[in-house]
Design a protein around this motif. Structure first.
Motif, PDB file in Angstrom:
ATOM      1  N   ASP A 112      54.134  37.948  23.652  1.00 50.13           N
ATOM      2  CA  ASP A 112      53.165  36.877  23.570  1.00 50.13           C
ATOM      3  C   ASP A 112      53.713  35.723  23.132  1.00 50.13           C
ATOM      4  OD1 ASP A 112      53.595  37.293  21.004  1.00 50.13           O
ATOM      5  OD2 ASP A 112      51.604  37.747  20.355  1.00 50.13           O
ATOM      6  N   THR A 113      55.265  35.673  23.426  1.00 55.41           N
ATOM      7  CA  THR A 113      55.932  34.414  22.997  1.00 55.41           C
ATOM      8  C   THR A 113      56.638  33.583  24.069  1.00 55.41           C
ATOM      9  OG1 THR A 113      58.017  35.860  22.536  1.00 55.41           O
ATOM     10  CG2 THR A 113      56.537  35.019  20.873  1.00 55.41           C
ATOM     11  N   ILE A 114      57.189  32.640  24.320  1.00 53.63           N
ATOM     12  CA  ILE A 114      57.858  32.198  25.242  1.00 53.63           C
ATOM     13  C   ILE A 114      58.862  31.206  24.834  1.00 53.63           C
ATOM     14  CG2 ILE A 114      56.147  29.779  25.696  1.00 53.63           C
ATOM     15  CD1 ILE A 114      56.649  30.137  28.520  1.00 53.63           C
ATOM     16  N   ALA A 115      60.163  31.194  25.558  1.00 51.28           N
ATOM     17  CA  ALA A 115      61.251  30.531  25.377  1.00 51.28           C
ATOM     18  C   ALA A 115      61.467  29.418  26.080  1.00 51.28           C
ATOM     19  CB  ALA A 115      62.513  31.640  25.306  1.00 51.28           C
ATOM     20  N   LEU A 116      61.649  28.297  25.510  1.00 54.48           N
ATOM     21  CA  LEU A 116      61.354  26.956  26.229  1.00 54.48           C
ATOM     22  C   LEU A 116      62.830  26.178  25.899  1.00 54.48           C
ATOM     23  CD1 LEU A 116      57.881  26.212  25.757  1.00 54.48           C
ATOM     24  CD2 LEU A 116      58.649  26.813  27.935  1.00 54.48           C
ATOM     25  N   ARG A 117      63.321  25.376  26.968  1.00 53.36           N
ATOM     26  CA  ARG A 117      63.999  24.204  26.789  1.00 53.36           C
ATOM     27  C   ARG A 117      64.285  23.213  27.887  1.00 53.36           C
ATOM     28  NH1 ARG A 117      69.680  23.590  27.733  1.00 53.36           N
ATOM     29  NH2 ARG A 117      70.572  24.816  29.400  1.00 53.36           N
ATOM     30  N   ILE A 118      64.419  21.943  27.701  1.00 54.21           N
ATOM     31  CA  ILE A 118      64.747  20.997  28.664  1.00 54.21           C
ATOM     32  C   ILE A 118      66.500  20.905  28.524  1.00 54.21           C
ATOM     33  CG2 ILE A 118      64.693  18.597  29.536  1.00 54.21           C
ATOM     34  CD1 ILE A 118      62.072  18.411  27.830  1.00 54.21           C
ATOM     35  N   PRO A 119      67.122  21.287  29.913  1.00 49.97           N
ATOM     36  CA  PRO A 119      68.482  21.302  30.096  1.00 49.97           C
ATOM     37  C   PRO A 119      68.787  19.770  30.112  1.00 49.97           C
ATOM     38  CG  PRO A 119      67.135  21.882  32.022  1.00 49.97           C
ATOM     39  CD  PRO A 119      66.284  21.701  31.021  1.00 49.97           C
ATOM     40  N   ALA A 120      70.066  19.598  29.632  1.00 48.40           N
ATOM     41  CA  ALA A 120      70.620  18.329  29.759  1.00 48.40           C
ATOM     42  C   ALA A 120      71.657  18.186  30.836  1.00 48.40           C
ATOM     43  CB  ALA A 120      71.497  17.725  28.214  1.00 48.40           C
ATOM     44  N   HIS A 121      71.034  18.477  32.138  1.00 48.01           N
ATOM     45  CA  HIS A 121      72.295  18.322  33.247  1.00 48.01           C
ATOM     46  C   HIS A 121      71.517  17.408  34.375  1.00 48.01           C
ATOM     47  CE1 HIS A 121      74.733  19.045  36.579  1.00 48.01           C
ATOM     48  NE2 HIS A 121      75.780  19.665  35.548  1.00 48.01           N
ATOM     49  N   ASP A 122      71.807  16.295  34.870  1.00 48.15           N
ATOM     50  CA  ASP A 122      71.234  15.528  35.682  1.00 48.15           C
ATOM     51  C   ASP A 122      70.687  16.559  36.952  1.00 48.15           C
ATOM     52  OD1 ASP A 122      70.731  13.276  37.435  1.00 48.15           O
ATOM     53  OD2 ASP A 122      72.447  14.052  38.694  1.00 48.15           O
ATOM     54  N   VAL A 123      71.531  17.360  37.578  1.00 47.85           N
ATOM     55  CA  VAL A 123      71.060  18.376  38.635  1.00 47.85           C
ATOM     56  C   VAL A 123      69.966  19.241  38.088  1.00 47.85           C
ATOM     57  CG1 VAL A 123      71.740  20.159  40.273  1.00 47.85           C
ATOM     58  CG2 VAL A 123      73.323  18.149  39.741  1.00 47.85           C
ATOM     59  N   ALA A 124      70.145  19.841  36.986  1.00 46.32           N
ATOM     60  CA  ALA A 124      68.969  20.680  36.861  1.00 46.32           C
ATOM     61  C   ALA A 124      67.671  19.937  36.503  1.00 46.32           C
ATOM     62  CB  ALA A 124      69.199  21.172  35.271  1.00 46.32           C
ATOM     63  N   LEU A 125      67.803  18.524  35.948  1.00 45.91           N
ATOM     64  CA  LEU A 125      66.590  17.681  35.721  1.00 45.91           C
ATOM     65  C   LEU A 125      65.761  17.346  36.972  1.00 45.91           C
ATOM     66  CD1 LEU A 125      67.784  15.897  32.574  1.00 45.91           C
ATOM     67  CD2 LEU A 125      65.989  17.596  32.585  1.00 45.91           C
ATOM     68  N   ARG A 126      66.910  17.116  38.083  1.00 42.04           N
ATOM     69  CA  ARG A 126      66.295  16.426  39.278  1.00 42.04           C
ATOM     70  C   ARG A 126      65.588  17.768  39.966  1.00 42.04           C
ATOM     71  NH1 ARG A 126      71.477  15.017  41.597  1.00 42.04           N
ATOM     72  NH2 ARG A 126      70.374  15.020  43.472  1.00 42.04           N
ATOM     73  N   LEU A 127      65.939  18.969  39.780  1.00 41.67           N
ATOM     74  CA  LEU A 127      65.674  19.984  40.547  1.00 41.67           C
ATOM     75  C   LEU A 127      64.247  20.257  39.815  1.00 41.67           C
ATOM     76  CD1 LEU A 127      65.934  22.429  42.653  1.00 41.67           C
ATOM     77  CD2 LEU A 127      66.712  23.745  40.633  1.00 41.67           C
ATOM     78  N   LEU A 128      63.964  20.373  38.362  1.00 42.44           N
ATOM     79  CA  LEU A 128      62.804  20.757  37.751  1.00 42.44           C
ATOM     80  C   LEU A 128      61.767  19.554  38.212  1.00 42.44           C
ATOM     81  CD1 LEU A 128      64.377  21.379  34.418  1.00 42.44           C
ATOM     82  CD2 LEU A 128      62.884  22.989  35.747  1.00 42.44           C
ATOM     83  N   ALA A 129      62.311  18.451  38.350  1.00 38.40           N
ATOM     84  CA  ALA A 129      61.229  17.331  38.690  1.00 38.40           C
ATOM     85  C   ALA A 129      60.898  17.554  40.134  1.00 38.40           C
ATOM     86  CB  ALA A 129      62.079  15.718  38.509  1.00 38.40           C
ATOM     87  N   ALA A 130      61.680  17.718  41.125  1.00 38.63           N
ATOM     88  CA  ALA A 130      61.380  17.753  42.395  1.00 38.63           C
ATOM     89  C   ALA A 130      60.666  19.135  42.992  1.00 38.63           C
ATOM     90  CB  ALA A 130      62.667  17.884  43.098  1.00 38.63           C
ATOM     91  N   SER A 131      60.788  20.131  42.144  1.00 43.15           N
ATOM     92  CA  SER A 131      60.082  21.454  42.535  1.00 43.15           C
ATOM     93  C   SER A 131      58.758  21.635  41.575  1.00 43.15           C
ATOM     94  CB  SER A 131      60.852  22.546  41.996  1.00 43.15           C
ATOM     95  OG  SER A 131      61.058  22.478  40.486  1.00 43.15           O
ATOM     96  N   GLU A 132      58.370  20.709  40.663  1.00 43.99           N
ATOM     97  CA  GLU A 132      57.481  20.595  39.790  1.00 43.99           C
ATOM     98  C   GLU A 132      56.847  21.977  39.443  1.00 43.99           C
ATOM     99  OE1 GLU A 132      54.599  18.654  42.592  1.00 43.99           O
ATOM    100  OE2 GLU A 132      54.886  16.752  41.381  1.00 43.99           O
ATOM    101  N   LEU A 133      58.020  22.834  39.115  1.00 44.99           N
ATOM    102  CA  LEU A 133      57.908  24.035  38.512  1.00 44.99           C
ATOM    103  C   LEU A 133      58.756  24.438  37.360  1.00 44.99           C
ATOM    104  CD1 LEU A 133      58.751  26.078  41.825  1.00 44.99           C
ATOM    105  CD2 LEU A 133      56.371  25.919  40.646  1.00 44.99           C
TER     106      LEU A 133
END
Ligand code: AMP
Ligand code: MG
Length: 316
Positions: A112-133
């Motif tokens: 019932d837990t979740i492990a979360l992070r925001i990665p500090a890499h431009d490509v990863a951030l662009r992929l997260l933003a563009a996929s909206e997932l």
């Protein structure tokens, strides 16, 4: 090899997004290591991660998100320490374990837990933003193997990954620090790129698990270590590599100040050492040695994450 390495330009990102939206997987660079990403709440996509990696189903996945707002939406509660740590260290190599929002399933593990992070890499951030997932993304290697710090490492370990976004070598080169915020005192689940000292400055005391001591001096006995992060060659850790005799072709890995002729010599700075460690293990493995003999790093807290990885890589 069936997978392709693709430049992370707009066309490359668009191709990756199309695969992710279709419930497939994509490998992408982060500042820690390369991740094998999938829509975190698609059972099909997450199942593909477990299948490709041959990862045991009990091992949960870290979910990568684009913003703190998304992280909070996926959590059942957002402790004050999560707020403070996210403000200080995100985007960055710190994973926070919190209670999972009750409406969510997926992410592969029955807890019932979740492990979360925001990665500090431009490509990863662009992929997260563009996929909206939100993207579940463990390291992009076969389970138990050495983590990839380049796009080429990914395809060598996982030739069936359809697409790898190439973001150059990972700058940290070692996995994120994982901190459990569901306990009274935050608990270190995995030492990693971000030093404990930096975390304590924000949260105060941090508990270590099991036999690990509070000052981080000692690893649990080798028998307690699960095998992980391991090369194909047998990895042997030695207090002094000069004292060890091994049969067959051997590669030696040491660090400045403990140098030796013919050895791979990494930095005596733990951060720089960590950044080069996996690439060095990949190189020695590719050279076909039967044994990799590793000079034990110092027993100080700065070396906690490196000693953790070496201990697990040496475990039978
Ligand atoms: P990896 O994705 O292989 O780098 O490792 C993920 C690690 O994150 C696991 O081995 C756990 O230590 C931790 N982790 C991920 N999800 C959870 C969770 N829900 N609860 C506790 N730990 C987690
Ligand atoms: Mg891994």
């Amino acid at each position: 090899m069936t997978g392709r390495i693709v430049q992370p330009d707009d066309a490359g990102i668009a191709e990756a997004v199309a695969l992710l939206r279709a419930g497939s997987v994509v490998a992408f660079p982060t500042e820690t290591v390369y991740g094998l990403g999938a829509d975190a709440f698609s059972h099909k996509a997450v199942g593909e991660i477990y299948r490709l990696k041959n990862r045991p189903s009990w091992n949960p996945l870290i979910v990568h998100v684009a913003t703190v707002e998304v992280a909070r939406d996926l959590a059942a509660g957002w402790p004050i320490n999560a707020d403070k740590l996210a403000a200080e260290f995100w985007p960055g190599p710190l994973t926070l374990v919190v209670r999972r929002a009750t409406h969510l399933t997926g992410v592969g593990a029955d807890n019932d837990t979740i492990a979360l992070r925001i990665p500090a890499h431009d490509v990863a951030l662009r992929l997260l933003a563009a996929s909206e997932l939100p993207l579940a993304a463990p390291s992009a290697n076969r389970s138990e193997g050495i983590s990839p710090t380049t796009a080429a490492h990914v395809l060598r370990s996982l030739p069936d990954v359809p697409l790898v976004l190439d973001g150059g070598p990972s700058s940290w080169g070692i996995e994120s620090t994982v901190l459990d915020l569901t306990t009274d005192v935050p608990t270190l689940l995995r030492p990693g790129a971000l030093a404990l000292r930096a975390l304590r400055d924000v949260t105060g005391a941090i508990a270590l698990r099991g036999a690990e001591t509070v000052d981080g001096a000692a690893r649990p006995s080798p028998g307690m270590s699960k095998r992980h992060y391991a090369p194909r060659a047998t990895l042997v850790l030695a207090k002094d590599v000069r004292d060890v005799e091994v049969d067959g072709p051997v590669g030696v890995l040491t660090y400045e100040g403990a140098a030796l002729d013919g050895a791979e010599i990494l930095s005596a700075d733990p951060r720089e050492y960590a950044a080069d460690l996996y690439a060095a293990l990949h190189r020695l493995d590719d050279a076909g040695v039967a044994t990799i003999l590793v000079q034990e790093p110092p027993q100080t807290e700065d070396w906690l994450a490196v000693r953790d990885r070496l201990g697990r890589a040496a475990a039978k």
